[in-house]
Design a protein around this motif. Structure first.
Motif, PDB file in Angstrom:
ATOM      1  N   ASP A   1      43.723   8.879  86.246  1.00  0.00           N
ATOM      2  CA  ASP A   1      44.129   9.169  84.877  1.00  0.00           C
ATOM      3  C   ASP A   1      44.567  10.633  84.794  1.00  0.00           C
ATOM      4  O   ASP A   1      44.553  11.351  85.797  1.00  0.00           O
ATOM      5  N   GLY A   2      44.944  11.056  83.601  1.00  0.00           N
ATOM      6  CA  GLY A   2      45.341  12.433  83.404  1.00  0.00           C
ATOM      7  C   GLY A   2      45.114  12.870  81.971  1.00  0.00           C
ATOM      8  O   GLY A   2      45.121  12.050  81.055  1.00  0.00           O
ATOM      9  N   THR A   3      44.878  14.154  81.797  1.00  0.00           N
ATOM     10  CA  THR A   3      44.808  14.771  80.478  1.00  0.00           C
ATOM     11  C   THR A   3      46.055  15.621  80.327  1.00  0.00           C
ATOM     12  O   THR A   3      46.414  16.363  81.241  1.00  0.00           O
ATOM     13  N   ASN A   4      46.707  15.506  79.171  1.00  0.00           N
ATOM     14  CA  ASN A   4      47.982  16.204  78.943  1.00  0.00           C
ATOM     15  C   ASN A   4      48.975  15.828  80.046  1.00  0.00           C
ATOM     16  O   ASN A   4      49.674  16.689  80.587  1.00  0.00           O
ATOM     17  N   GLN A   5      49.009  14.546  80.345  1.00  0.00           N
ATOM     18  CA  GLN A   5      49.832  14.071  81.453  1.00  0.00           C
ATOM     19  C   GLN A   5      51.309  14.318  81.182  1.00  0.00           C
ATOM     20  O   GLN A   5      51.830  13.959  80.133  1.00  0.00           O
ATOM     21  N   ASP A   6      51.984  14.938  82.144  1.00  0.00           N
ATOM     22  CA  ASP A   6      53.417  15.205  82.047  1.00  0.00           C
ATOM     23  C   ASP A   6      54.037  14.819  83.383  1.00  0.00           C
ATOM     24  O   ASP A   6      53.962  15.563  84.349  1.00  0.00           O
ATOM     25  N   GLY A   7      54.613  13.632  83.456  1.00  0.00           N
ATOM     26  CA  GLY A   7      55.142  13.127  84.715  1.00  0.00           C
ATOM     27  C   GLY A   7      54.211  12.091  85.308  1.00  0.00           C
ATOM     28  O   GLY A   7      53.240  11.670  84.682  1.00  0.00           O
TER      29      GLY A   7
ATOM     30  N   LEU B   1      42.539  13.320  86.820  1.00  0.00           N
ATOM     31  CA  LEU B   1      41.217  12.711  86.743  1.00  0.00           C
ATOM     32  C   LEU B   1      41.114  11.480  87.629  1.00  0.00           C
ATOM     33  O   LEU B   1      42.068  10.706  87.740  1.00  0.00           O
ATOM     34  N   CYS B   2      39.964  11.300  88.250  1.00  0.00           N
ATOM     35  CA  CYS B   2      39.594  10.029  88.860  1.00  0.00           C
ATOM     36  C   CYS B   2      38.174   9.774  88.392  1.00  0.00           C
ATOM     37  O   CYS B   2      37.251  10.531  88.742  1.00  0.00           O
ATOM     38  N   TRP B   3      37.979   8.740  87.559  1.00  0.00           N
ATOM     39  CA  TRP B   3      36.705   8.596  86.872  1.00  0.00           C
ATOM     40  C   TRP B   3      36.328   7.131  86.710  1.00  0.00           C
ATOM     41  O   TRP B   3      37.144   6.230  86.923  1.00  0.00           O
ATOM     42  N   THR B   4      35.070   6.931  86.351  1.00  0.00           N
ATOM     43  CA  THR B   4      34.554   5.575  86.182  1.00  0.00           C
ATOM     44  C   THR B   4      33.668   5.498  84.954  1.00  0.00           C
ATOM     45  O   THR B   4      32.828   6.374  84.727  1.00  0.00           O
ATOM     46  N   ASP B   5      33.853   4.439  84.161  1.00  0.00           N
ATOM     47  CA  ASP B   5      32.958   4.211  83.024  1.00  0.00           C
ATOM     48  C   ASP B   5      31.840   3.242  83.399  1.00  0.00           C
ATOM     49  O   ASP B   5      31.029   2.862  82.563  1.00  0.00           O
ATOM     50  N   GLN B   6      31.784   2.852  84.675  1.00  0.00           N
ATOM     51  CA  GLN B   6      30.702   2.001  85.139  1.00  0.00           C
ATOM     52  C   GLN B   6      29.401   2.790  85.304  1.00  0.00           C
ATOM     53  O   GLN B   6      28.327   2.216  85.458  1.00  0.00           O
TER      54      GLN B   6
END
Length: 198
Positions: free
Chosen positions: A30-36, A71-76
């Motif tokens: 994922d990304g925050t303020n993703q641009d591209g 980001l590389c994240w998990t909600d598990q």
């Protein structure tokens, strides 16, 4: 800083059971303020891995945005109170280097993050809310790229303590995100970074 004396906690995720070439099972890129395009996060074989044979690496940014958080994240895994731990190695980066842990995440725009940047010689704690980052603690550190170190975060109630190789360097209180949330790993811009034993 010397990371060799820090024991890996029981139950740490070493990424050795995950297939090489993509993100770990149950984790999302994922990304925050993703641009591209999204950055490439992948499990990779690494003979220098602190445990086992694999690491999780942000290997390519795929974008040119200095303001994007990768980001590389998990909600598990839902985390509220306790301690988080990861081994990290800053591999490369012209705009940024290093990375860190994110936690109590509500979304890809709302979370705490503690990160090390060898290029800027600093260690910082932020909250990110609605995609906007605010520093709530920081200090200067000297950690060269290419070396494995340990980053840990202890968060109980509003108290946050962040350590490198077992030495608490940042401590503060903050109530921005009081509830449990997802956890993961974070880099900024072109910071190619490897992680193990999360």
């Amino acid at each position: 800083f010397m990371s060799g004396d820090i024991e890996t906690p029981a139950g740490a995720i070493g990424f050795d059971a995950d297939a090489v070439g993509g993100p770990p099972k149950g984790w999302k890129v994922d990304g925050t303020n993703q641009d591209g395009p999204m950055a490439t996060w992948e499990v990779a074989a690494d003979p220098t891995a602190p445990s086992g044979q694999n690491v999780l690496r942000m290997s390519r940014e795929n974008h040119t945005s200095e303001g994007t958080f990768n980001l590389c994240w998990t909600d598990q895994i839902q985390f509220k109170n306790g301690e988080l731990f990861v081994r990290f190695r800053a591999d490369a980066g012209v705009e940024d280097q290093g990375g860190g842990i994110l936690w109590r995440a509500r979304s890809n725009q709302d979370y705490y993050v503690c990160r090390v940047n060898p290029l800027e010689h600093n260690f910082r704690l932020y909250w990110v809310k609605d995609g906007r980052r605010k520093q709530i603690a920081g200090c200067d550190v000297d950690i060269p790229k290419g070396e494995w170190h340990v980053l840990s975060v202890k968060h109980v109630g509003t108290r946050i303590e962040c350590a490198i190789d077992g030495e608490v360097l940042l401590a503060t209180d903050d109530a921005t995100f009081p509830e449990a949330g997802a956890v993961g790993l974070w880099t900024k811009a072109d910071a190619v970074t490897s992680f193990d034993d999360f």
